[in-house]
Design an enzyme around this catalytic site. Structure first.
Site, short mmCIF file in Angstrom:
data_model
loop_
_atom_site.label_atom_id
_atom_site.label_comp_id
_atom_site.label_asym_id
_atom_site.label_seq_id
_atom_site.Cartn_x
_atom_site.Cartn_y
_atom_site.Cartn_z
CB THR A 239 -8.62 -4.48 4.91
OG1 THR A 239 -7.55 -5.26 4.36
CG2 THR A 239 -8.18 -3.90 6.23
CD GLU B 113 -7.53 -0.75 8.02
OE1 GLU B 113 -8.75 -0.49 7.88
OE2 GLU B 113 -6.78 -1.00 7.06
CE LYS C 33 -1.91 12.39 -7.61
NZ LYS C 33 -2.09 10.96 -7.71
CD1 TRP D 54 -3.70 16.79 -7.00
CD2 TRP D 54 -4.38 17.13 -4.89
NE1 TRP D 54 -2.69 16.40 -6.18
CE2 TRP D 54 -3.07 16.58 -4.88
CE3 TRP D 54 -5.00 17.40 -3.69
CZ2 TRP D 54 -2.39 16.34 -3.70
CZ3 TRP D 54 -4.32 17.15 -2.53
CH2 TRP D 54 -3.03 16.62 -2.52
#
Ligand code: ADP
Length: 537
Positions: free
Chosen positions: A186, A329, A439, A444
């Site tokens: 990754t 993944e 935030k 949000w």
């Protein structure tokens, strides 16, 4: 009672031998004029398999590549796993300390490197004492080749090796379908890069997934161009998928020049291509200069596709960009965007909204969203936002040489770190990455949605929104925007454009114009680099 069907192993050897037998005359074209048939690629692969034996690379050893997309890289994609070694493509854009960490962690035994890329990796050779052989893949770069006993030449090795004639498929047993076939790290945006160790079984099933009709649906009549690098998550499985389907492959080499890529699409009558959105952004202004009439499907993944960008493609060539959601993944493809029959007669705006979703999971992939705090599964109502978790036969169940990891739930699902909704039809919509969400005053703000709205402005090429700490609201959005050359758009204009599109409190506190946005090694906009430079500024 058990079924009585043959438990044949799923291995990449089958894929190679199928391409050799059924599609011997189909082509693998590498930019620069090299045209080989699958029969010739398979013959090269068989010689390379012998050469790996002659180099005494043990079974299970990691064989690294440091290379762009070309035919020899494809031979490595095949010869390494069908001889039960493990292919480890390394991202060629990594800084030296990262690539040394990865090659050391993977314990690479051999590195196959493009001649043009020697200056990026050879200086690390002495810090990688486990690497016994450095094999140079030829190109016309003219880079000096070190006179060192560890250095070999690919074409010399391969042409001197005998092409074994037996069936690789016959050497695999049922247990072997779980053998590792590939290792990809990754990007390590959060902490050290982690290795995802694919198996033959997971890779074959993922390749079959790319053939699922109605989603990507690779088929024999396709001409597939993976612009996405072969060092990035198996180039999204496109090379293996194309071979399984019997489609022709076009490999673009090292150049990302828009006219080079579009010229290749036109000349080779490419039907399917895949790239990250930043690449599609760079190609967009030149679309009408090339004959792209053969194109049927353009995959865009790795980060959110701004709806306006997809529409630019639809207007210019009649083919929108299709979302592909995935992760290293997940091999990497988990979901594919696009409309279904129920949307056929829907108004254009609704179709655009459906196409803006990351899409439906591929067959065999399961998705769920859970409450970040309680871990409870949330309803699939298109409204509830939670962390996306994924399970399936080509989804990682752990990381290579990393013990217990908080990335997996107790019941074995992968935590993606993405915030998303799922609706009753199974459509996935990403709201943001958990770490990118802003935030503000307990509410949000989705940076992804804001970026999509800003990019809808005709003079905006690219945009990235990050949070700035705020004493009153905790965080407030700041937009970094790249404008078209010569544009005189002001920050005020951008805010005026946004006002009807988003809630008032979503409007960025500041719009900063920049000549370019920082990119990650895989070509995505790098918000962590942007945060770093924003702090310095
Ligand atoms: P990294 O981005 O860390 O280099 P990956 O290439 O594995 O690693 O990227 C996985 C992440 O990329 C996903 O978790 C998701 O946040 C993002 N991503 C991938 N595809 C899409 C997409 N179609 N839309 C939005 N985000 C995406």
């Amino acid at each position: 009672m058990d079924g009585l069907m043959q438990p044949r192993p799923l291995t990449l050897a089958h894929l190679l031998e199928r391409a050799e037998r059924l599609y011997a005359h189909k082509e693998v074209v590498t930019a620069g004029g090299e045209r080989l048939t699958y029969a010739e690629v398979a013959a090269g692969t068989r010689r390379l398999a012998t050469a790996l034996d002659e180099l005494r690379v043990p079974a299970g050893a990691r064989v690294a590549t440091f290379a762009s997309n070309h035919r020899r890289h494809l031979e490595l994609y095949l010869a390494v796993p069908v001889t039960k070694r493990v292919l480890h493509p390394i991202n060629i854009r990594l800084p030296a300390d990262h690539l040394e960490y990865i090659a050391e962690h993977a314990e690479d035994d051999v590195v196959f490197v493009d001649r043009a890329l020697l200056p990026r990796i050879w200086p690390s050779a002495d810090r990688l004492p486990r690497v016994r052989h450095w094999v140079v893949l030829p190109d016309d770069s003219g880079e000096p080749i070190p006179a060192d006993p560890r250095v070999r030449h690919y074409d010399d090795l391969v042409s001197a090796a005998a092409p074994g004639t037996g069936s690789f498929e016959d050497t695999f047993t049922l247990a072997d379908e779980h053998l590792a076939s590939g290792l990809c790290y990754t990007s390590g945006t959060t902490g050290r890069p982690k290795g995802v160790l694919y198996s033959h079984r997971s890779t074959v099933l993922h390749a079959l997934g790319t053939l699922a009709a109605g989603l990507i649906g690779l088929c024999e009549s396709d001409v597939v161009l993976p612009i996405v690098p072969m060092f990035h998550a198996n180039a999204w499985g496109l090379p293996y998928g194309a071979m399984l389907a019997g489609a022709s492959l076009v490999l673009p080499g090292p150049s990302a020049d828009p006219d080079h890529l579009l010229g290749l699409m036109a000349a080779e009558r490419v039907t399917v291509a895949g790239a990250v959105p930043t690449v599609w952004t760079s190609l967009a202004p030149r679309l009408r200069d090339h004959d792209l009439s053969a194109t049927r499907f353009l995959l865009a993944g790795g980060s959110a596709v701004p709806p306006a960008l997809s529409e630019t493609y639809r207007a210019a060539i009649g083919v929108p960009l299709t979302h592909s959601w995935g992760m290293t993944e997940v091999s990497p493809v988990g979901a594919i965007g696009g409309t279904r029959t129920q949307h056929r007669d829907a108004p254009v705006a609704e179709q655009v909204a459906v196409r803006a979703a990351q899409g439906q999971p591929l067959p065999l992939v399961n998705l769920r969203i859970v409450d970040v705090e309680t871990g409870r599964e949330l309803p699939r109502d298109g409204d509830a936002v939670g962390e996306l978790q994924v399970a399936g036969p080509w989804v990682a169940g752990g990381y290579y040489r990393v013990d217990a990891d908080s990335s997996f739930t107790a019941d074995g699902w992968l935590r993606t770190g993405d915030l998303a909704t799922l609706d009753a039809d199974g459509y996935l919509r990403l709201v943001d990455r958990m770490k990118d969400l802003i935030k503000s005053g307990g509410e949000w703000i989705s940076s992804v949605e804001l970026e999509g709205a800003i990019t809808a402005h005709p003079d905006v090429v690219e945009a990235a929104v990050i949070a700035r700490p705020d004493p009153r609201w905790m965080e407030r959005p700041v937009a970094y925007v790249v404008l078209r050359e010569g544009s005189e758009t002001t920050a005020e204009d951008v805010l005026t454009h946004l006002t009807p599109l988003v809630a008032k409190w979503w409007l960025p506190d500041e719009v900063v114009f920049v000549p370019a946005l920082p990119k990650t090694g895989t070509g995505k906009i790098s918000k962590s680099a942007l945060r770093g430079s924003a702090r310095i500024a």
